[in-house]
Scaffold this active site. Structure first.
Site, PDB file in Angstrom:
ATOM      1  N   CYS A  93       0.966  -1.285   0.089  1.00  0.00           N
ATOM      2  CA  CYS A  93      -0.048   0.092  -0.045  1.00  0.00           C
ATOM      3  C   CYS A  93       0.807   1.354   0.041  1.00  0.00           C
ATOM      4  CB  CYS A  93      -0.982   0.061   1.073  1.00  0.00           C
ATOM      5  SG  CYS A  93      -0.124   0.442   2.801  1.00  0.00           S
ATOM      6  N   ASP A 136       6.625  13.050 -38.274  1.00  0.00           N
ATOM      7  CA  ASP A 136       7.821  13.289 -38.971  1.00  0.00           C
ATOM      8  C   ASP A 136       7.636  12.551 -40.231  1.00  0.00           C
ATOM      9  OD1 ASP A 136      10.185  14.580 -39.970  1.00  0.00           O
ATOM     10  OD2 ASP A 136      11.379  12.958 -38.978  1.00  0.00           O
ATOM     11  N   CYS A 159       1.675   2.392   3.539  1.00  0.00           N
ATOM     12  CA  CYS A 159       2.956   1.602   3.744  1.00  0.00           C
ATOM     13  C   CYS A 159       4.389   1.976   3.135  1.00  0.00           C
ATOM     14  CB  CYS A 159       2.799   0.210   3.720  1.00  0.00           C
ATOM     15  SG  CYS A 159       1.271  -0.576   4.307  1.00  0.00           S
TER      16      CYS A 159
END
Length: 708
Positions: A22, A400, A25
């Site tokens: 998480c 391009d 954490c």
């Protein structure tokens, strides 16, 4: 700046972190590492599960800093020889033991075994929630309110008001939720882990007359590496002996093998076919294209997408709000509305449980990690969540021409002879052009080789380049010229009308014309064209179907050639003869008119235009350091078809992130409304929170299914 310079002088080391599930954490672990005595700075990359440390710290100290989540630390390049199966992990056995005790407790409860039932529920709470309580109580003492703190208060509160069974069920459901969250994040990161394992750990090296197997870390640049049929190539290098086909899918995403012979480059992690190769190593193990890809992907996963930044800001205020709201329900409501205190305390505890922001906080990063990993496996490097979101919103794309819409390799299309034989004209042209470095010169030489024309024995002397016009050389006893038709206009005064008409027709078809002759007569014309990629028209159609409103071509080539190529490709806005600053202005105009704009080039030229675009996309990044470093998105294979896939992935990621946020927030609001009148039990609150987290994760995993 001074601080950054001071950090650069310190020892920097990067580690892999196992068990990081998480974002909260990750933030806490980062703070703990920063507090270590020998550490000056630390940074945790949650998406890639990596830790970078400036200063000195042992692995034991780092693991102690992550002990609250039982994090395991290993060296960055250390390979995992064996992965522990999910079902064998100790914490999962604790869940199983707790579930058995819970069933015994429920059975005892049904048989009116009050003390035995309470003892079983207490055992479940202690065994299943030990690590949760150790973290939650420590956070509570420090007034740090995260998910563990909220759950600890809820479970201990349930026990305090005599709801032992509810507390036990909450512990088990929360432990299952945590285990599944760990599993799903591991799965999301697995795509990067699989890339790391592509290259073998050892290589066969020839030193002198001896062949030896050595770890890749000990191989030196310049060593000759032996690659046997069916073997994996361990390091980047150049083939010095042998020929084979090599499957480069690990790098480019292209499944068709590529022919390799002497002088060709090969990449670490690619698979040799049936030939025997000797490869001169050009890069160390941490400098290979594969290693750079992995580093770029992991850096990308650390970059916060706009939606993730919003969620992080929201979560900062959301958790304190939930705690205040829960206290209001538990304390103010019974005083204001009447009713039993225990009922209102129970409802307050349910609010705490459903208020856990797990699903909300993980809604964006798990989607970003999954999408970037999926793209990497298909040969597309996306350098951050911000670019992933932006490419999903594209409304204009500028290409391009040379090397992007076209192959970047001119080929001879027509040879017109006015005097002499065709074979002699081509032989003389190839003999002279062999000494030139111009792309059109190589096209003439290739044509002569393909037709089997002998030109190497044609005597050529006094070769000279005529800047901006062509070349000249003495062939036999006569001076011959090859170059622009304007060169012959200057020498002959005027070209015949038929020749002028032929030159104009060639140019109208997008071809470049070279004239060959002497100072007194024109011998012939050679027309060449940079051929359109066969995938270009379908790519542009696919982009339009995906919501791109405008497709433009910005090129420095002359108008007629640009118009011919643009029409074949299906480009709606063709801008030719542009200088770099004019290309930059064109990109700014497209952004102003249409919004989110991408520029697609080769990653070397057009740097101002690539930088000005919202997303700079480089073609053919495999082995090209400049492309890897400069572009926001790199298509590793020289394949335009990867572009619609990338746009589709970006738009799907955006949609899934929105779905995740809406679902996570919507479920929280519904559950909070249900908690106030007492319709929501504690275990149902945990089940809803766990379900939200799992559904958000599973929804994000759908991004693995996005294909070309």
């Amino acid at each position: 700046m001074a601080n950054e310079q001071a950090l650069e002088q310190l020892e920097t080391k990067t580690y892999r972190v196992q068990g990081l599930t998480c974002t909260n954490c990750a933030a806490k672990f980062e703070q703990n590492v920063k507090a270590l005595p020998g550490v000056k700075e630390a940074k945790v990359n949650f998406g890639a599960a990596k830790l970078t440390v400036w200063g000195e710290a042992t692995i034991e100290e780092l693991e102690q800093a992550g002990a609250f989540e039982r994090l395991k630390i290993r060296e960055e390049r250390e390979r995992i020889t064996r992965r522990e199966p999910f079902w064998k992990k100790k914490e999962n056995w604790n869940i199983l033991a707790s579930a058995v005790l819970l069933l015994i407790g429920i059975a005892a409860d049904a048989a009116d075994g009050g003390i035995l039932a309470v003892a079983m529920y207490l055992a479940v709470i202690v065994i299943g929630g030990y690590s949760l309580f150790s973290t939650g109580l420590r956070n509570l003492a420090r007034l740090q309110f995260d998910m563990n703190t909220l759950m600890t208060i809820a479970i201990l509160g349930a026990a305090a008001i005599g709801e032992w069974q509810e507390g036990a069920v909450v512990v088990i459901l929360f432990a299952i939720s945590e285990a599944l969250e760990r599993y799903s994040m591991d799965q999301a990161r697995r795509s990067i882990a699989s890339l790391m394992e592509m290259a073998p750990a050892e290589a066969i090296i020839r030193r002198g007359a001896e062949e030896m197997t050595v770890p890749v870390e000990d191989v030196r640049v310049g060593d000759v590496m032996i690659v046997r049929p069916g073997g994996k190539i361990a390091l980047d290098g150049v083939v010095v002996n042998g020929a084979s086909t090599v499957n480069e899918a690990a790098i480019t995403g292209e499944s068709m093998p590529s022919e390799k012979t002497v002088g060709d480059s090969v990449f670490a992690g690619t698979l040799n076919g049936e030939g025997f190769l000797e490869v001169k190593v050009t890069k160390r193990t941490d400098e290979t294209t594969l290693a750079k890809m992995i580093d770029l992907i992991e850096e990308a996963q650390a970059e916060r997408a706009p939606s993730q930044a919003f969620i992080d800001r929201f979560a900062r205020y959301y958790t304190p709000f939930i705690i205040i709201f829960a206290l209001f329900i538990a304390i103010v409501s019974p005083l204001w509305m009447g009713g039993a205190w225990l009922d209102w305390v129970y409802r307050g505890l349910a609010v705490l449980v459903i208020g856990c922001p797990c699903a909300l906080v993980i809604s964006t990063p798990v989607a970003i990690v999954t999408a970037i990993g999926n793209a990497a496996r298909r040969g597309v490097l996306i350098k951050g969540g911000v670019y992933l979101e932006q490419i999903g919103r594209l409304r204009a794309v500028a290409f391009d021409k040379t090397g992007t819409l076209t192959k970047g390799k001119p080929a001879v299309t027509d040879i017109i002879v006015y005097e002499g034989k065709r074979e002699r004209l081509l032989a003389v042209a190839a003999a002279i052009e062999k000494r030139s470095q111009h792309p059109l010169a190589s096209a003439v030489v290739r044509q002569a080789k393909e037709e089997g024309v002998s030109f190497l024995d044609v005597p050529v002397d006094e070769f000279q380049s005529l800047t901006g016009q062509g070349v000249k050389a003495v062939v036999g006893n006569e001076t011959c010229y090859i170059g622009s038709p304007s060169l012959f206009v200057d020498m002959l005064g005027r070209l015949p009308d038929e020749v002028e008409q032929r030159i104009a027709a060639f140019r109208q078809e997008g071809k470049t014309v070279m004239a060959i002759g002497t100072a007194s007569r024109l011998l012939g014309l050679i027309a060449a064209a940079d051929q359109l990629r066969s995938s270009a028209p379908d790519t542009i159609k696919a982009m339009r179907r995906l919501g791109v409103k405008e497709v433009a071509m910005v090129t420095g080539d002359h108008e007629q050639t640009a118009q011919a190529i643009g029409r074949q490709a299906g480009v709606s806005d063709i801008r030719a003869g542009l200088l770099p600053e004019q290309k930059l202005a064109a990109i700014r105009e497209l952004k102003q008119r249409y919004g989110m704009t991408a520029m697609v080039g080769d990653g070397v030229n057009d740097a101002p235009a690539l930088a000005a675009a919202d997303v700079g996309v480089a073609m053919g990044g495999a082995g090209t350091d400049t492309a890897l470093e400069t572009a926001d998105v790199v298509l590793m294979a020289d394949d335009l078809r990867q572009l619609p896939y990338t746009i589709r992935l970006g738009s799907r990621t955006l949609a899934i992130i929105k779905q995740n946020i809406a679902f996570a927030l919507g479920l929280k609001v519904l559950a909070l409304i249900a908690a106030v009148p007492g319709w929501l039990t504690l275990w149902l609150a945990v089940f809803a929170d766990m379900g939200a987290t799992l559904l958000v994760t599973l929804n994000s995993m759908r991004l693995l299914r996005v294909k070309e």
